[in-house]
Each structure stands twice: as C-alpha cells, then as structure tokens.
Design an enzyme around this catalytic site. Structure first.
Site, PDB file in Angstrom:
ATOM      1  N   ARG A 145       4.557 -13.118   9.892  1.00  0.00           N
ATOM      2  CA  ARG A 145       5.472 -11.784   9.334  1.00  0.00           C
ATOM      3  C   ARG A 145       6.871 -11.590  10.230  1.00  0.00           C
ATOM      4  O   ARG A 145       6.764 -12.399  11.224  1.00  0.00           O
ATOM      5  CB  ARG A 145       4.660 -10.701   9.609  1.00  0.00           C
ATOM      6  CG  ARG A 145       3.992 -10.266  11.293  1.00  0.00           C
ATOM      7  CD  ARG A 145       3.689  -8.952  11.558  1.00  0.00           C
ATOM      8  NE  ARG A 145       2.602  -8.507  10.500  1.00  0.00           N
ATOM      9  CZ  ARG A 145       2.739  -7.519   9.862  1.00  0.00           C
ATOM     10  NH1 ARG A 145       3.645  -6.532   9.797  1.00  0.00           N
ATOM     11  NH2 ARG A 145       1.470  -7.388   8.943  1.00  0.00           N
ATOM     12  N   LYS A 165       4.322   0.865   9.476  1.00  0.00           N
ATOM     13  CA  LYS A 165       4.660   1.991   8.783  1.00  0.00           C
ATOM     14  C   LYS A 165       3.702   3.309   9.593  1.00  0.00           C
ATOM     15  O   LYS A 165       4.470   4.191   9.500  1.00  0.00           O
ATOM     16  CB  LYS A 165       3.715   1.879   7.464  1.00  0.00           C
ATOM     17  CG  LYS A 165       4.723   1.032   6.430  1.00  0.00           C
ATOM     18  CD  LYS A 165       4.043   1.345   4.846  1.00  0.00           C
ATOM     19  CE  LYS A 165       2.908   0.329   4.672  1.00  0.00           C
ATOM     20  NZ  LYS A 165       2.514  -0.053   3.688  1.00  0.00           N
ATOM     21  N   GLU A 176       0.892  -1.125  -0.146  1.00  0.00           N
ATOM     22  CA  GLU A 176      -0.225  -0.155  -0.164  1.00  0.00           C
ATOM     23  C   GLU A 176       0.898   1.271   0.061  1.00  0.00           C
ATOM     24  O   GLU A 176       1.842   1.324   0.740  1.00  0.00           O
ATOM     25  CB  GLU A 176      -0.820  -0.092   1.233  1.00  0.00           C
ATOM     26  CG  GLU A 176      -1.809   0.882   1.491  1.00  0.00           C
ATOM     27  CD  GLU A 176      -2.797   0.919   2.645  1.00  0.00           C
ATOM     28  OE1 GLU A 176      -2.676  -0.098   3.350  1.00  0.00           O
ATOM     29  OE2 GLU A 176      -3.587   1.900   2.573  1.00  0.00           O
TER      30      GLU A 176
HETATM   31  P1  ATP Z   1       2.502  -2.021   8.074  1.00  0.00           P
HETATM   32  O1  ATP Z   1       1.758  -2.998   8.799  1.00  0.00           O
HETATM   33  O2  ATP Z   1       3.938  -2.376   8.366  1.00  0.00           O
HETATM   34  O3  ATP Z   1       2.184  -0.737   7.762  1.00  0.00           O
HETATM   35  P2  ATP Z   1       1.229  -3.527   5.812  1.00  0.00           P
HETATM   36  O4  ATP Z   1       1.329  -4.934   5.886  1.00  0.00           O
HETATM   37  O5  ATP Z   1       0.173  -2.558   6.067  1.00  0.00           O
HETATM   38  O6  ATP Z   1       2.594  -3.079   6.946  1.00  0.00           O
HETATM   39  P3  ATP Z   1       1.390  -3.507   3.008  1.00  0.00           P
HETATM   40  O7  ATP Z   1       2.013  -2.450   2.070  1.00  0.00           O
HETATM   41  O8  ATP Z   1       0.066  -3.654   3.080  1.00  0.00           O
HETATM   42  O9  ATP Z   1       2.181  -3.252   4.496  1.00  0.00           O
HETATM   43  O10 ATP Z   1       2.465  -4.603   2.828  1.00  0.00           O
HETATM   44  C1  ATP Z   1       2.621  -5.060   1.690  1.00  0.00           C
HETATM   45  C2  ATP Z   1       3.254  -6.830   1.561  1.00  0.00           C
HETATM   46  O11 ATP Z   1       4.230  -6.867   2.628  1.00  0.00           O
HETATM   47  C3  ATP Z   1       1.901  -7.633   2.309  1.00  0.00           C
HETATM   48  O12 ATP Z   1       1.816  -8.643   1.522  1.00  0.00           O
HETATM   49  C4  ATP Z   1       2.381  -7.812   3.666  1.00  0.00           C
HETATM   50  O13 ATP Z   1       1.803  -8.878   4.254  1.00  0.00           O
HETATM   51  C5  ATP Z   1       3.761  -7.833   3.576  1.00  0.00           C
HETATM   52  N1  ATP Z   1       4.552  -7.376   4.858  1.00  0.00           N
HETATM   53  C6  ATP Z   1       4.170  -6.319   5.707  1.00  0.00           C
HETATM   54  N2  ATP Z   1       4.759  -6.495   6.770  1.00  0.00           N
HETATM   55  C7  ATP Z   1       5.486  -7.315   7.025  1.00  0.00           C
HETATM   56  C8  ATP Z   1       6.211  -8.036   7.910  1.00  0.00           C
HETATM   57  N3  ATP Z   1       6.736  -7.600   8.878  1.00  0.00           N
HETATM   58  N4  ATP Z   1       7.008  -9.616   7.564  1.00  0.00           N
HETATM   59  C9  ATP Z   1       6.623  -9.835   6.398  1.00  0.00           C
HETATM   60  N5  ATP Z   1       5.860  -9.358   5.487  1.00  0.00           N
HETATM   61  C10 ATP Z   1       5.252  -8.071   5.787  1.00  0.00           C
HETATM   62 MG    MG Z   2      -1.448  -2.745   5.087  1.00  0.00          MG
END
Ligand code: ATP
Ligand code: MG
Length: 547
Positions: A264, A274, A38
């Site tokens: 994760r 983020k 995102e």
């Molecule tokens: P955050 O919670 O840090 O804001 P998010 O999951 O909202 O992260 P996205 O941009 O939606 O961030 O994530 C893109 C991809 O990265 C998704 O498939 C998500 O599952 C993966 N991802 C995000 N954080 C992690 C993590 N700590 N470990 C492994 N994969 C991750």
């Molecule tokens: Mg997200």
C-alpha cells in the site's frame, strides 16, 4: 525506506509479469480488474494508487475495469460516500466498464453458503464470538474444534435457513467454513463466513438479517464479475488461501479469479486511513472531507492538485511487494512539474510596499501567460504611477549580491520597465519608495543597454484586488505517537495579499503561479468581495534540493 527519484522501483511491474504469463499460457483471454471501495468514507491518495494500477492494467491490456462498492457491512456505509467515490474516480479519469454493488449479490452469496453446507464444508456454530476467538489457537498452537463442527448436513441446512429467517439474535449463531483447525494459517481455522446481524442495509433495507463476512464475500464478488486478477494490499496475503478455497469450493466457472497483493502507499506525515480521516472530520479538526489539507482526493482537488499529476505520481512510484514510505515532497514535486508546465502566471504581492513612479504614464501592457508556452496566450495588465511590490522584494539593508530592489538600485518590473529607486521614506512604520523609469527599458522592447539581474512582480495600485491566500502545510508534524497529539498548529495560515485584476473572477479551481510565491488555486469559498486562493505547492522544490 524513503523513495527518491533515483531509487524508484522498476516500473516494469510484477503484476504485469503474472498477467503476461496468464495470457501466454492461455489461462485467460481478457484481463478484468476491479476497484472495490467500501463506502465508509472518502477516497484518499492511497486509493488513487490502487485505481491507477487496476485501471492502468485495463488500458494496457485493452481489458475491462469494474468499480464495485463493497457494501456488505450495513453498519458503516452511507450514500454520501458512494456519490463522492464515483465523483473522485471520474475525476482521476478512470472510466469503469461496470459499476456494481456487492450487496446486489447477497442472494448469490447465500446460495454459495448453501452449496458449502451441502458439500459438508460449512456448519452452523453456537459458540460466541469470544469463544471462537479463544478456541482459534495461535501461531504456536493449533485451534480447538468446535463442539458443533460435526452437525449433520440436514441440521446445518435447517439452522442456516432459520438464521436467515430471523429466528436467532445477533451473535447467537454463525456459519463457519469447515476447513482445518490445525492449519498453520489461522485464517483457515474454520473462519466465520456468515453472521446474524439485525441491521438495516442502505441498499437492501431489512431484507437480510444474515450478512457475509469479508473473506467469504470478496472472492464471490470477484468470481461473479469474472475478475481475472483481484489486486489488493499486502495485509491480505495470509487470506489468499481462504480466497482460493472459497472460489474453488463454490463451483465457479474457470478461470477462477486470482488474488495478487502489492504494497500500500504510505506518505510521510500523512494519515491515510479512512477511520482516522473520519475522526478529523467528526471532531471538526478540519473543514470537512474536502478540506484542502486532507489527503483525500476531494481535498487535493479543492487544493488545486491536477488529477494528471496524481496519476503521474502513481506511475512514477511504481508497484512493489515491499512496504515503504514515500516522501510527501515527492508528491509535491510531481505536482510542481505539472503546474510549472501548465499553470498560468499571475502577479500577487504580500506585505505590499507602495511605489510611486512620478514619470510613469497610465497604460495597458500586454504580458504573456506562460514564459515558455505561447499557446497559453497573453493578457492585459494596467500600469500607472502608483504600484505595489512585495515586501520580500525590497531591502533596507540588503545582503551582498542582493538582486531585488534597494535604495539606489535597479530592478525590472516583470512585463513592464526597469525602475531605479531614488528615495525611501518611512512614515508610521510604512515604507514608501520613490522610483523612476529607466528610459527605453520596456519589456520586449528594451534598448536601454542596462543589464539588471532582478525581476520582481508588482500590481497596479489603481487596479488591483484584495485576495486571501491560504498557505497550507501538512496536517501532522513528524513524530510517532497518536496523530491527535501530532497536529500541526501551522497547517493553515491565512495571508492577505493584493493581486492583479484578473484574480477577482477566477473560476473555482483555476490554477495560477503567483511568481515567486507559489502555485495557487481559487477556492470554493471565494466571494466577489474577497477571492480566496489555496496554496497548491510552494515554488521551492525542497525535494530536489535534498537529493
Ligand atoms: P482504509 O484502510 O484507508 O480505510 P481500506 O483499505 O479500508 O482503506 P477500501 O475502501 O476497502 O479501503 O479500499 C479500496 C481499495 O483501495 C482496496 O483494494 C484497497 O486495498 C485499496 N487501498 C486502500 N488504501 C490503500 C493505500 N494506502 N495504498 C494502496 N491501495 C490502497
Ligand atoms: Mg476496507
């Protein structure tokens, strides 16, 4: 559980087992994965894990890998983030086959919603968000059906079109999937799939005032792109039945995409969300998203982390279904392993002590750039009768078995000569050493017969440069509680140092091992007057020691 080298999960991972099964059964011919960030912040080391899994599968199975910006929420997204994400993915070496924006599929998503309405599987609901939440029930009790649940297909089609045409205010109406208010899975209790939101979107402008919800949009995005395995983190496990429901009922061609969840990445004393990282940036706790203390990929890059070491780390920690926390020092030890093999050696001293060597002639010495890799070449260093050594390499009151320099003792100057410390003078608190060269002790051509244990670094006082070292530590100290109360006051300490001449003009990002001090990379704030170096990792491997 902390992960140490000896209890790493099996690198043969369960996702590959599923894919192998799908290929064997003939369900799929080609594996297609995606990374769907995102664009509401910069990528962090957790995203690297997801990237490595998805891109690694593409490579292993010779399939395809897409990057898709999951930009269905118009409120939080920004073009700056899109550009940074592309840069970071390319930096890690993950080459995408297709680059897409979820917002390009809004028309198709709208059509899918119409399909569901026509099948009697979705309805327009007038309850407020709060009322919907109230009537959803909980883990013990089922939910209550909405009074609008049994609207006719015609009425639903008409109302949904009018939602799209902007007739209703935000929150006044929404579209819900008609599934099962008594389902044990709360996500299946008529989830909202479209909301009215009068907001401008960075890609589609003011074209839409209805936006799809994540759980509806994501499976459609995957299905449109022909993703075979949609890999996401464990929080989405309970959403999988809804994912399957959407792709099945929107009539996508088979094979339908399959959601697979993994744990994760969490790292000790590291903030990975983020939302929190953005707060650090907005509150100016750090110097931007690429502050070298940040766990963002741009921060790690600026700090000097090699992308190869990050990929290696992701491979070594493997993929599992169990949530765990990896010790930060494990990441550092992967970086150190890489740098030990690949970083040029250079000399730099902190707390300099002046050394006068009366019998030394000015000369140019040739020194290897790496002790074990001759392909990294050699460099010239000047030597003269006035040098500086590191304050840590001399002791007035040496403990037993001290191998560095002391009064009346010997030490080897790396790449130069063995010297003897004849006399120590202290003037206004500053120590000055008077030394002499041991005859025939030149490095590489030593026939002196003298064995010395200590080898120390030095710089030529007549030909060195002032540099600034940024010693970096974790942004957070251990503990629970709100991260803002756990900020480490010592996360950045600036140290003055003197470096050999070549450190004057290093390219931004160029990495060195300053012998005995640590691994450093030239920072982008360097100037000709004052080169600045970020500490990538210290030399000492406290991780392996702990074992
Ligand atoms: P955050 O919670 O840090 O804001 P998010 O999951 O909202 O992260 P996205 O941009 O939606 O961030 O994530 C893109 C991809 O990265 C998704 O498939 C998500 O599952 C993966 N991802 C995000 N954080 C992690 C993590 N700590 N470990 C492994 N994969 C991750
Ligand atoms: Mg997200």
């Amino acid at each position: 559980m902390k992960i140490y080298k000896e209890n790493l999960p099996n690198p043969e991972n369960f996702i590959e087992d599923i894919i192998d099964g799908d290929i064997k059964s003939g369900k799929i011919n080609e594996v297609v994965t995606r990374f769907p960030p995102e664009p509401n912040g910069y990528l962090h080391i957790g995203h690297a894990k997801s990237l490595c899994i998805n891109y690694g599968i593409k490579q292993k199975y010779n399939g395809k890998f897409n990057v898709r910006f999951d930009d269905t929420n118009p409120l939080k997204e920004d073009e700056e983030y899109v550009e940074s994400i592309k840069r970071d993915i390319a930096w890690l070496g993950c080459e995408w086959d297709g680059l897409y924006y979820a917002s390009d599929y809004f028309a198709k998503m709208y059509d899918c919603a119409l399909t569901l309405i026509e099948k009697g599987l979705a309805y327009v609901c007038d309850l407020t968000a709060e009322e919907i939440k109230q009537s959803r029930g909980n883990l013990i009790e089922g939910g209550k059906e909405s009074p609008y649940r049994n609207r006719s297909i015609e009425e639903n089609l008409d109302l949904f079109k009018r939602m799209k045409e902007g007739e209703f205010a935000d929150g006044q109406k929404c579209l819900r999937a008609k599934i099962d208010m008594s389902s044990p899975n709360i996500n299946m209790r008529d989830p909202v799939i479209y909301r009215v939101l009068h907001a401008s979107h960075q890609n589609t402008g003011n074209r839409w005032c209805v936006y799809p919800m994540y759980d509806f949009a994501h499976p459609i995005e995957d299905a449109i792109e022909g993703i075979t395995h949609s890999i996401c983190t464990l929080e989405f496990e309970d959403h999988r039945p809804l994912y399957d429901w959407v792709v099945e009922n929107c009539d996508f061609p088979h094979p339908l995409p399959q959601q697979i969840e993994f744990a994760r990445l969490n790292i000790t004393d590291t903030i990975m969300s983020k939302r929190f990282l953005k707060r650090l940036v907005d509150d100016k706790v750090v110097d931007g998203w690429d502050d070298p203390r940040m766990p963002t990929l741009s921060g790690l890059r600026r700090r000097g982390y090699p992308p190869e070491a990050i990929v290696d780390f992701c491979k070594r920690i493997g993929v599992s279904k169990a949530n765990s926390e990896v010790d930060q020092e494990y990441l550092e030890s992967c970086v150190r392993d890489y740098l030990n093999a690949h970083a040029k050696r250079a000399m730099a001293v902190t707390n300099p002590i002046e050394v006068i060597i009366a019998d030394a002639a000015s000369e140019t010495l040739i020194t290897e750039n790496h002790p074990a890799d001759p392909t990294m070449g050699e460099r010239e260093m000047t030597f003269s009768n006035r040098i500086f050594i590191d304050g840590d390499d001399f002791s007035i009151n040496p403990p037993p078995k001290y191998h560095r320099l002391q009064e009346g003792g010997y030490v080897r100057l790396k790449g130069a000569y063995i010297i003897h410390c004849d006399r120590v003078e202290t003037e206004n608190g500053a120590t000055k050493l008077f030394c002499s060269i041991v005859p025939n002790s030149k490095s590489g051509n030593d026939t002196s017969g003298l064995k010395v244990k200590g080898v120390i670094q030095w710089v030529d006082a007549n030909n060195c440069v002032k540099i600034k070292l940024k010693k970096l530590q974790s942004l957070l100290v251990p503990g629970d509680g709100d991260f803002i109360d756990r900020l480490n006051p010592d996360s950045l300490i600036e140290v003055d140092a003197l470096g050999e001449k070549l450190l004057e003009n290093a390219e931004c990002g160029e990495r060195f091992q300053f012998m005995r001090i640590g691994y450093f990379a030239a920072d982008n704030t360097s100037t000709r007057e004052l080169p600045v170096y970020n500490e990538i990792v210290p030399l000492k491997d406290s991780f392996n020691k702990k074992k």
